[in-house]
Motif scaffolding. Sequence first.
Motif, short mmCIF file in Angstrom:
data_model
loop_
_atom_site.label_atom_id
_atom_site.label_comp_id
_atom_site.label_asym_id
_atom_site.label_seq_id
_atom_site.Cartn_x
_atom_site.Cartn_y
_atom_site.Cartn_z
N TRP A 195 0.83 -1.21 0.00
CA TRP A 195 0.00 0.00 0.00
C TRP A 195 0.86 1.26 0.00
O TRP A 195 0.57 2.22 -0.71
N ARG A 251 6.25 8.51 -6.40
CA ARG A 251 5.21 7.52 -6.72
C ARG A 251 4.25 8.01 -7.80
O ARG A 251 3.20 7.41 -8.02
N ARG A 256 2.36 1.88 -3.58
CA ARG A 256 1.50 1.86 -4.76
C ARG A 256 1.63 3.17 -5.54
O ARG A 256 1.95 4.22 -4.96
#
Length: 375
Positions: free
Chosen positions: A126, A196, A129
């Motif tokens: 998580w 990210r 991601r």
Amino acid sequence: MHKRGIEKILEGELAAHLDYEKHQKRTDTNAHNGYTSKKLKTTLGKTTIQIPRDRESSFNPMLIKKRQSTAEGLENIIISLYAKGMSTSGIEQQIHEMYDFNISTATISRITDRITDRIAGDIIAWKNRPLEQTYLIVWMDGIVFKVRENSKVINKTIYIAVGLRKDGKKEVLGLWLGKNESSAFWMSVLSDIKARGTQDILITATDNLNGFTDTIKTMFPNSVTQICVVHQIRNTMRYVVWKDKKTFVKDMKQIYTAPTKEAAKAALNDFKNKWNSKYSYAIKSWENNWDELTVFFDFLAEIRKIIYTTNLIENLNGKIRKYTKNKLSFPTDDAVMKSVFLALRESTRKWTMPIRNWGVILNQFLIIFENSIKL
């Protein structure tokens, strides 16, 4: 014990379905009709359970549905209670009250250990991601927890960032653990968000941490920063004695509820004339942060309501605090991260719909930031 717990719950479900207990006199033609064996895979391993049947085959249990070969119902109940801050002994009592079944604290601990070990992998996935390319608003704040380190209990901060996506839905961007809340650590948080995949944040809503705005500008130079009015009010009230608080708050409210920035400035001047002789430091705080406290006045009413304060993340933090309040301190960094992650998962279950009046709000964003939003 886990197997017996599942079977007891299934028997309770059938009794509710038939509206009478086993061995009682039934009220209609449908009745208990023995058991069916079923192989089941759970987080504690494989087992064979006995599923009660009814004559009409109308019983479809909720815990173990037909053609379902895995069972996480009891584990999910336990982990949900655990995430809400309940102790293992409290969970034991709750399970007994709910299902009239005794499950030991040792078994509950085993279940929570197994599931939290699995959650450790979920957290890593998580936290790494990919994120959205653009967030319309990102709220940022930190929560302090007591964590044991080198035989001492020290304060550590969980940093939280919540983003508003172009579809109007809220998303927690991540959790980061550091020793103290500082603009330097927030730099690493923003660097991670950018790495990210996030290229642009239109508006950031933060507390008035020294140097925070400059840090944001370094990573996202086009972002507009709004200092949280709630934080500002809270910091201001620290300097006010009890007998003055009610009147002081009423006068201060005239500033941030004014219809325009000009009206807010006039309200600040009135506020200063009345209270400066007694609380000059509190007034100075408003003046020093004025430009970043009043960014929301540059937007229309619908957007103002969203960025006006960091109430969204304040509410989220309050729920996390509620779920973790029974834990006075955490033994490790991993323990506090798992606990906050579980509390976060419980708190955001209902984040499935866009915020209210999203069509109107998105149109306003498209007009104001037409070169920054690509649908």
